[in-house]
Design a protein around this motif. Structure first.
Motif, PDB file in Angstrom:
ATOM      1  N   TYR A  34       0.841  -1.202   0.000  1.00  0.00           N
ATOM      2  CA  TYR A  34       0.000   0.000   0.000  1.00  0.00           C
ATOM      3  C   TYR A  34       0.881   1.259   0.000  1.00  0.00           C
TER       4      TYR A  34
ATOM      5  N   ARG B  65      -2.451   2.159  -3.734  1.00  0.00           N
ATOM      6  CA  ARG B  65      -2.891   3.169  -2.776  1.00  0.00           C
ATOM      7  C   ARG B  65      -4.076   3.969  -3.332  1.00  0.00           C
TER       8      ARG B  65
ATOM      9  N   LEU C  14      -5.886  -4.413   4.571  1.00  0.00           N
ATOM     10  CA  LEU C  14      -4.780  -3.775   5.289  1.00  0.00           C
ATOM     11  C   LEU C  14      -4.716  -4.169   6.759  1.00  0.00           C
TER      12      LEU C  14
END
Length: 810
Positions: free
Chosen positions: A709, A716, A743
Motif C-alpha cells: 500500500y 494506494r 490492510l
C-alpha cells in the motif's frame, strides 16, 4: 419414439390433444414444454426399466454417489441431445411455429445445488450413464434452491428459489420405496446370547419419500437414476408424547414443520445453532434414507451380506455425506447381527471419499453434544470408531500425544468429519494434481504417512455433451466437419484440432462462431441492463461463487485502476473490454456481499462516464445459474481463474471456458496447473504467486500488505477510493470492511501482493488480442487439448481404479 420430424410432429399433435385437449393453435410455450418433456420421459422410462432389469438380472456391481448437491440445470435440451433427437425436435417445433430455445426457457433450473461441487456431481452422472456404468446419484429434493439473487441498488437481495413452482416433468414420486429415518431419543443396551444389543427408543420418526429422475446416457438406451429424498411427516411418532391426537395437535404441527424443514432449503444458514442442527439433520437424513434403499435393493439379489463390497460401491462427495459410514455400521450390526470387525471390514471396502478443499472452514466439524443428542446410536458408533483408531495410533506411535490429538476423529468436543471419512474409506482422492499433492504433503500429511496407498488423484472433469455440444452447437458442428465424430465418444481425440490451429479458413470459422455467440450474449445483456454491448470488445468473464479466495476483488480493483488510467488519459490506446461477473454470495457472508456491491458501484460509475467512451463496460449478471452459464461461456474471450494459488482445489469453470475457446488468465492453482502442462506459457496468461510461495507465507510469515500500500501508488489510489469521499465511496463506511480486510487483516488471500503481476498480465492480453491470427491459434490449441478434461475420462478412472466397476452392455 420418432426418427424424423414429420413423425415427431404427428406424435406431438396427438399428445397435445390427448393430454391437454388443446389444438396446436391454442398451445402456450408452457404447454409445449410439458408435452415434450413428458414424451421424452415416457420414452426414456422404457429404457429406464430395461436398464434396472439388466442390473438386477446380471447382479453387476453398482456405484451410488452421495452428494448434498446435484446442480443438474435444465434437462430438456440435454436429454434431447443424449437421445439423438435434438435437431429433429428443433426443426419439428420450428415447423409448428415454436422455438426450442424459447421452450427450454420454460424449464426451471433445478435448485439442487450451489456451485462447482454440485455441477461436478451432475457431470459425473451424465458420464456414468453415457459410458454405460451402473452408477446412480443419492441426493435431497430441496423444495427451495440456494436462493434467487436480485441486485437492488447494487446490493444482493435473496429471494426464495421455489424451483418446484412449476411441475417437474422429469421426476417420478416412488411412494412404495419410502423409508423411515429416526432422530433424537436414547439408546438402551441389553445382553442377548452373550452379545450386546442396542435399541433406539423414544425417537422421532421422519418419512423419507424418494423422487427419481432418469439420467439418460448418450446411447439413449442406458438410463441410470438420480434419487432425491423428500422429508415428510407421519401421523404417529414414538417420541415421548406418543400419538398426535386431540390435545397433542399443536405438537403435531410443530413436529410436521420440523420434519418438512429437513428438505426445504439447500444449505440453510448455519451461523446459529438451529441452522447447524438443521444441516446435520439433512446430512443424516440423506445418508440413512439412501443406505436403507440401497441395501433393500441389494437384499433382493438373494446374496449374503458378506458379498456387499463386491456388488455395491458407496462414494461420498466431500464430507457432507460422511454419516454414510456410521449408518452403514449401524445397519450391519443392529439390523443384520454382524460383529464389529466384520461390519467394519465391509464398510471400509465399500466407501470411498473425495476431498474438495483445504479451506479450514469447509472441513466440517460438528459439536459432539449435538451429534449425541440428535443421533444417539450414530454417536456411539463414531465414539467407538474414534476409540479404536486412537488405540491404533497409540500402538503405532507410542507417546506421541500431539500426533494423536491432531489425527483423532473426536477432539476438543468436536467430531471431525474429514478424519472420519479418511479412516473409514479405502480410497481418498483429491481433485487436481496440485490439490492432491497439498493434501498428501501438508494438510493430511499424517494420514498419508499412515495410509500411503489410500490417497490418489482424480482431476475433475466436465461433460462435453452439455458444455460443448449443447451449449455451443456451432463449434461442435465445426469440430465434426474437421475431424469427424469419434471425439463425441472419445473426447481426447479433440487433440486432432491442433493441426488446424494455423489454418486461416478454420480460424475464420472459429472467429465467426465466437462472434455470433458474443452477439447472442450481448442481446441478453442488453435486455437485462438496457445497455448496448460491443461484440468486438474483449469479453473478459469471471463467473463463479463469490468467495474471498476466488478474488473477484482483485478483478474489480484492477478495473478501477484501468478506469483511473482512462480518466488521466481519455485517449489512451486500448482494446475495448467488456467485463462480465456472475456470482452468488452466501447470505451471511458479509465481505462477499460488500464485494458484489463494490462491483456494481464501479460498474455504475464507469458505464455512465462519458470520458470512458466505450473503452470499458462492466456487467454483473444476477442469479448466476447453469442455464446462464450456457449463454456466457461460449461467448467468453478471457476466462478469469484468479484464485489465490493453493486455495482452489480444481475448478471446473476453467475447463468449460477452455473447451469453448476462451484463453485462461489465471494463477498456477488447481487444474490450471494441468492446463498449463498441456498448452504451455504461450497459450494462457499466468500471473502471481505460486502455491509453494503462498503456503510458505502462511507458515513462516513475512508478508506485509501495508508495505505494498505504501510502495505502489496504483494500489494506494484504488484502496483510498474505497474509503475517501468520491464517486465510488458515496456513503460513509460502505467499503470499510474491504479496506480493513486488505490492510488491517493483512490481506489473507494476497490480493495486493499479486496486483502488479495481474495488471501487467492484462496489458499482455491487450497486446495479444490485437493479433487475431495468433489469438485464434491459441484458442484452437486450447479447444484441442480440452478433451482431456471431459468427465468421461475422469469417470473411467474412478470406475477402474476406485469403484472397480465395468461398463454394462444393454
Amino acid at each position: 419414439m420418432f426418427n424424423d420430424k414429420e413423425t415427431f410432429k404427428q406424435v406431438f399433435r396427438e399428445d397435445l390433444i390427448g393430454k391437454l385437449g388443446k389444438p396446436l393453435e391454442e398451445a402456450s410455450n408452457a404447454d409445449v414444454y410439458n408435452i415434450l418433456g413428458n414424451m421424452i420421459r415416457e420414452n426414456a422410462g422404457r429404457h429406464w426399466a430395461d436398464t434396472n432389469q439388466k442390473y438386477k438380472a446380471d447382479k453387476d456391481k453398482q456405484v451410488y454417489y452421495f452428494s448434498m448437491e446435484f446442480l443438474i440445470g435444465r434437462l430438456l435440451g440435454n436429454n434431447l441431445l443424449n437421445m439423438g433427437v435434438l435437431e429433429v425436435v428443433r426443426e419439428g417445433l420450428a415447423d409448428l411455429g415454436f422455438s426450442l430455445a424459447d421452450i427450454e426457457e420454460e424449464e426451471a433450473d433445478a435448485g439442487l445445488g450451489n456451485g462447482g461441487l454440485g455441477r461436478l456431481a451432475a457431470c459425473f452422472l451424465d458420464s456414468l450413464a453415457s459410458l454405460q456404468y451402473a452408477g446412480h446419484g443419492c441426493g435431497i429434493r430441496y423444495k427451495y434452491g440456494l436462493f434467487e439473487q436480485k441486485i437492488v441498488d447494487g446490493y444482493q437481495v435473496e429471494l426464495p428459489d421455489y424451483w418446484l413452482q412449476k411441475d417437474n416433468v422429469w421426476e417420478v414420486r416412488r411412494e412404495d420405496k419410502q423409508v423411515e429415518v429416526r432422530f433424537w431419543g436414547h439408546v438402551e443396551t441389553r445382553a442377548e446370547n452373550g452379545e450386546l444389543v442396542f435399541e433406539h427408543k423414544d425417537y422421532e420418526a421422519v418419512r423419507a419419500v424418494p423422487y427419481d429422475i432418469p439420467i439418460i446416457g448418450a446411447d439413449r438406451r442406458h438410463v441410470n437414476t438420480l434419487r432425491n429424498w423428500s422429508a415428510e411427516s407421519i401421523t404417529q411418532s414414538t417420541r415421548t408424547f406418543g400419538t398426535f391426537a386431540g390435545t397433542d395437535y399443536h405438537k403435531f404441527l410443530e413436529y410436521k414443520r420440523s420434519v418438512e424443514s429437513i428438505s426445504e432449503f439447500l444449505y440453510p444458514d448455519d451461523s446459529e445453532y438451529e441452522g447447524k442442527l438443521l444441516r446435520l439433520k439433512q446430512q443424516y437424513f440423506l445418508c440413512s434414507a439412501g443406505l436403507q434403499s440401497i441395501l433393500r435393493t441389494f437384499g433382493k439379489l438373494g446374496l449374503p451380506y458378506e458379498s456387499l463390497p463386491d456388488k455395491v460401491a458407496l462414494h461420498i462427495n466431500d464430507t457432507h455425506p460422511t454419516l454414510v459410514i456410521p449408518e452403514l455400521m449401524r445397519i450391519l450390526m443392529d439390523e443384520h447381527g454382524m460383529g464389529w470387525n466384520k461390519a467394519w471390514d465391509i464398510t471400509t471396502r465399500m466407501v470411498s471419499y473425495t476431498n474438495h478443499t483445504i479451506l479450514s472452514e469447509a472441513l466440517e466439524r460438528w459439536p459432539l453434544q449435538m451429534v449425541r443428542e440428535l443421533m444417539p446410536r450414530i454417536f456411539l458408533i463414531i465414539e467407538e470408531i474414534n476409540a479404536r483408531f486412537c488405540g491404533e495410533l497409540m500402538s503405532r506411535y507410542p507417546g506421541d500425544q500431539p500426533r494423536i490429538e491432531q489425527m483423532a476423529i473426536i477432539h476438543d468436543d468436536q467430531v471431525r468429519m474429514a478424519h472420519l471419512a479418511i479412516v473409514a474409506s479405502h480410497s481418498v482422492n483429491g481433485v487436481a494434481a496440485l490439490h492432491t499433492e497439498i493434501l498428501q504433503k501438508r494438510e493430511m500429511r499424517l494420514f498419508n504417512e499412515m495410509y500411503p496407498h489410500r490417497f490418489n488423484n482424480k482431476t475433475n472433469g466436465i461433460t462435453h455433451r452439455r458444455w460443448l455440444m449443447h451449449a455451443n452447437p456451432e463449434l461442435a458442428g465445426l469440430i465434426n466437419d474437421s475431424i469427424g465424430t469419434r471425439w463425441i465418444h472419445h473426447p481426447q481425440e479433440m487433440i486432432g484440432l491442433i493441426k488446424y490451429c494455423e489454418d486461416a479458413s478454420f480460424q475464420e470459422q472459429v472467429a465467426a462462431i465466437k462472434r455470433r455467440n458474443k452477439l447472442r450474449l450481448a442481446e441478453y445483456i442488453s435486455s437485462k441492463h438496457g445497455v448496448q454491448v460491443d461484440p468486438d470488445s474483449i469479453f473478459d468473464v469471471q463467473v463463479k461463487r463469490l468467495h474471498a479466495y476466488k478474488r473477484q476483488l482483485l478483478n474489480i480493483l484492477h478495473i478501477l485502476h484501468l478506469y483511473n488510467q482512462i480518466k488521466d488519459n481519455p485517449s489512451m490506446d486500448m482494446v475495448p473490454r467488456t467485463f462480465i461477473f456472475g456470482a452468488k454470495a452466501a447470505p451471511s457472508y458479509h465481505l462477499a456481499k460488500r464485494i458484489i456491491k463494490l462491483i456494481n458501484t464501479v460498474a455504475d460509475v464507469v458505464n455512465n462516464d462519458p470520458d470512458v467512451k466505450g473503452k470499458i463496460r462492466i456487467f454483473f449478471l444476477e442469479n448466476y445459474s447453469v442455464s446462464l452459464a450456457e449463454k456466457i461461456i461460449p461467448a467468453a474471450d478471457v476466462s478469469e481463474q484468479i484464485s489465490t494459488a493453493s486455495k482452489e482445489a480444481s475448478g471446473t469453470g476453467n475447463m468449460k471456458f477452455m473447451m469453448n475457446g476462451a484463453l485462461t488468465l489465471g494463477t498456477m492453482d488447481g487444474a490450471n496447473v494441468e492446463m498449463h502442462e498441456m498448452v504451455g506459457d504461450n497459450n494462457m496468461f499466468l500471473f502471481g504467486l505460486r502455491a509453494e510461495q503462498v503456503l510458505d507465507y502462511y507458515q513462516y510469515g513475512g508478508y506485509h500488505a501495508r508495505d505494498i500500500y505504501a510502495g505502489d501508488s496504483r494500489v494506494r489510489e484504488v484502496l483510498d477510493q474505497l474509503v475517501n469521499p468520491g464517486p465510488i465511496c458515496c456513503h460513509s463506511q460502505e467499503f470499510d470492511t474491504i479496506f480493513q480486510t486488505l490492510l488491517d487483516n493483512n490481506d489473507e488471500f494476497f490480493v495486493l501482493k499479486d496486483f502488479a503481476s495481474y495488471v501487467e498480465t492484462h496489458v499482455e492480453i491487450d497486446r495479444a488480442y490485437r493479433n487475431q491470427k495468433e489469438w485464434l491459434k491459441k484458442s484452437i490449441i486450447n479447444i484441442g487439448h480440452s478433451g482431456k478434461f471431459s468427465s468421461d475420462n475422469t469417470i473411467s478412472r474412478y470406475a477402474s481404479e476406485i469403484w472397480k466397476i465395468h461398463p454394462i452392455r444393454l
